[in-house]
Design an enzyme around this catalytic site. Structure first.
Site, PDB file in Angstrom:
ATOM      1  N   GLU A 106       0.719  -0.950  -0.027  1.00 43.05           N
ATOM      2  CA  GLU A 106      -0.339   0.028   0.379  1.00 43.05           C
ATOM      3  C   GLU A 106       0.695   1.577  -0.322  1.00 43.05           C
ATOM      4  O   GLU A 106       2.114   1.033   0.991  1.00 43.05           O
ATOM      5  CB  GLU A 106      -0.957   0.090   1.107  1.00 43.05           C
ATOM      6  CG  GLU A 106      -2.020   1.184   1.270  1.00 43.05           C
ATOM      7  CD  GLU A 106      -2.610   0.571   2.858  1.00 43.05           C
ATOM      8  OE1 GLU A 106      -3.258   1.951   2.527  1.00 43.05           O
ATOM      9  OE2 GLU A 106      -2.604  -0.276   2.863  1.00 43.05           O
ATOM     10  N   GLU A 110      -2.924  10.942   2.553  1.00 45.02           N
ATOM     11  CA  GLU A 110      -4.703  11.262   3.339  1.00 45.02           C
ATOM     12  C   GLU A 110      -4.367  12.573   4.136  1.00 45.02           C
ATOM     13  O   GLU A 110      -3.200  13.705   4.139  1.00 45.02           O
ATOM     14  CB  GLU A 110      -4.482   9.938   5.109  1.00 45.02           C
ATOM     15  CG  GLU A 110      -4.486   8.429   4.392  1.00 45.02           C
ATOM     16  CD  GLU A 110      -3.915   7.546   5.446  1.00 45.02           C
ATOM     17  OE1 GLU A 110      -5.148   7.254   5.550  1.00 45.02           O
ATOM     18  OE2 GLU A 110      -3.724   7.624   5.636  1.00 45.02           O
ATOM     19  N   ARG A 191      -7.964   3.411  -4.943  1.00 47.81           N
ATOM     20  CA  ARG A 191      -8.590   3.986  -4.550  1.00 47.81           C
ATOM     21  C   ARG A 191      -9.061   5.111  -3.669  1.00 47.81           C
ATOM     22  O   ARG A 191      -7.813   6.086  -3.132  1.00 47.81           O
ATOM     23  CB  ARG A 191      -8.645   2.977  -3.169  1.00 47.81           C
ATOM     24  CG  ARG A 191      -8.194   1.368  -3.204  1.00 47.81           C
ATOM     25  CD  ARG A 191      -7.981   0.197  -2.566  1.00 47.81           C
ATOM     26  NE  ARG A 191      -8.309  -1.379  -2.968  1.00 47.81           N
ATOM     27  CZ  ARG A 191      -8.287  -2.669  -2.986  1.00 47.81           C
ATOM     28  NH1 ARG A 191      -8.645  -2.156  -1.306  1.00 47.81           N
ATOM     29  NH2 ARG A 191      -7.383  -3.519  -2.838  1.00 47.81           N
ATOM     30  N   TRP A 195     -13.997   8.893   4.793  1.00 46.63           N
ATOM     31  CA  TRP A 195     -14.139   8.076   5.931  1.00 46.63           C
ATOM     32  C   TRP A 195     -13.713   8.159   7.421  1.00 46.63           C
ATOM     33  O   TRP A 195     -13.069   9.613   7.155  1.00 46.63           O
ATOM     34  CB  TRP A 195     -13.068   6.586   6.012  1.00 46.63           C
ATOM     35  CG  TRP A 195     -11.398   6.287   6.142  1.00 46.63           C
ATOM     36  CD1 TRP A 195     -10.959   7.180   5.824  1.00 46.63           C
ATOM     37  CD2 TRP A 195     -11.359   6.118   7.427  1.00 46.63           C
ATOM     38  NE1 TRP A 195      -9.545   6.423   5.799  1.00 46.63           N
ATOM     39  CE2 TRP A 195      -9.511   6.610   7.665  1.00 46.63           C
ATOM     40  CE3 TRP A 195     -11.289   5.745   8.724  1.00 46.63           C
ATOM     41  CZ2 TRP A 195      -8.834   6.158   7.978  1.00 46.63           C
ATOM     42  CZ3 TRP A 195     -10.533   5.665   9.328  1.00 46.63           C
ATOM     43  CH2 TRP A 195      -9.123   5.281   9.574  1.00 46.63           C
ATOM     44  N   THR A 207      -7.016   5.210  16.509  1.00 52.29           N
ATOM     45  CA  THR A 207      -7.763   5.625  15.740  1.00 52.29           C
ATOM     46  C   THR A 207      -7.801   7.208  15.815  1.00 52.29           C
ATOM     47  O   THR A 207      -8.100   8.233  14.860  1.00 52.29           O
ATOM     48  CB  THR A 207      -7.841   4.598  15.027  1.00 52.29           C
ATOM     49  OG1 THR A 207      -7.518   3.459  14.648  1.00 52.29           O
ATOM     50  CG2 THR A 207      -8.804   5.153  13.202  1.00 52.29           C
TER      51      THR A 207
END
Length: 350
Positions: A106, A110, A191, A195, A207
């Protein structure tokens, strides 16, 4: 982190029956202010997605539990991806643009909605998240939530570079990722999505803290926009196969199937009247223009002929009407002369 976008349908390091992946095998620019081609992009997860002529594709969270995203059906085996996008505002809201393989390699961009003037880069090899030293924050001279900018990942065999508006902000060498063992190196797709890392109903406290805090969904909607994606697969292929892959996930064990992919054929074929016209040769466009011009000229000549004909017909009717009046006047005069009527007022003496 990209937890809402990270998943695999078949991990080839654990199974031997994983299907082959369709390659991109070339370079294509996808304009997201047009309808998203379902033959190339898959829309997933709850939330609102759509297109706008000016702002492109939008990904909107309206309530807890939502994480709308799209992912490409094609894969790239090393390549370059540039995304022109605007991140979403909102504490705990994460806008993401990532590359990911089925064995969980990956590479990430972000954006934390509550942290303006920063973008976060990260990578994973084989889904290994035992350490937290891979991610980096990059300070910007603008807020990604307040305008559109170009975010690029240039992924090569020996290095990966991240660019913001064509300015390099990070480089990862192959050897720096545990001697290459955790370097992203297997075919990946694109992708894009949004979220809520600050959604306590679905994330642990670690998180939530990383995302910038708990999300207040009463302040929804939270929207990320993507105008354009440029994708360049550095490998020319029809598809990529896991045949012969072992638990190492080494890029040299990926089988490259030669040919032109259906994705590239579909992406390069014109869609809609405008695209079909633009795809025509210059000679064909001139022929169409001449045909249209000829049709317009014929219509104009036809209208002129009709006008002249109607004018002539009107003149004939006027002359006929005038002649009829003259005949009537002559007949009236003759009648008066025969009957002795002078046409003056009063009476005649007897």
């Amino acid at each position: 982190m990209t937890m809402a976008q990270t998943h695999t349908d078949c991990n080839p390091l654990n199974r031997t029956d994983c299907p082959s992946m369709e390659a991109l095998g070339g370079n294509v620019t996808f304009n997201f202010n047009d309808t998203i081609d379902n033959a190339i992009w898959m829309q997933q997860n709850a939330g609102e997605m759509g297109q706008d002529d000016e702002d492109g594709a939008y990904f909107t969270i309206l309530k807890s539990g939502q994480s709308p995203m799209v992912q490409s059906k094609f894969y790239m085996f090393f390549g370059r991806v540039s995304i022109i996008m605007q991140a979403a505002n909102g504490t705990g809201i994460i806008s993401s643009a990532i590359l990911q393989s089925e064995d969980l390699d990956e590479i990430d961009w972000e954006f934390k909605g509550g942290k303006s003037n920063f973008v976060y880069s990260n990578y994973y090899g084989k889904g290994d998240n035992t350490t937290n030293d891979r991610g980096e924050d990059h300070q910007l001279d603008f807020a990604p939530q307040n305008g559109y900018h170009n975010y690029t990942i240039d992924w090569q065999k020996n290095q990966t570079r991240w660019y913001v508006d064509d300015k390099q902000v990070r480089e990862l060498k192959f050897a720096d990722a545990m001697g290459g063992k955790r370097y992203p190196q297997t075919p990946m797709n694109i992708r894009l999505g949004i979220w809520s890392g600050g959604d306590k109903s679905g994330n642990n406290q670690g998180t939530v803290d990383w995302a910038g805090g708990e999300t207040d969904f009463s302040k929804a909607p939270f929207t990320m926009n993507v105008r354009q994606v440029y994708a360049h697969d550095y490998t020319s292929a029809k598809e990529y196969s896991w045949e012969g892959m072992d638990g190492s996930g080494d890029w040299e064990k990926v089988k490259v199937v030669a040919g032109t992919s259906d994705t590239l054929k579909d992406a390069e074929s014109p869609h809609g009247i405008k695209d079909r016209y633009n795809a025509l040769s210059k000679t064909a466009k001139i022929a169409i223009a001449c045909s249209v011009l000829g049709f317009v000229v014929l219509c104009a000549l036809g209208a002129l002929f009709y006008f002249i004909r109607q004018r002539r017909a009107g003149r004939r009717e006027f002359l006929a009407h005038q002649a009829a009046e003259q005949r009537e006047n002559a007949e009236l005069l003759e009648y008066k002369q025969q009957t002795g009527i002078t046409g003056k007022p009063g009476y005649n003496r007897i």
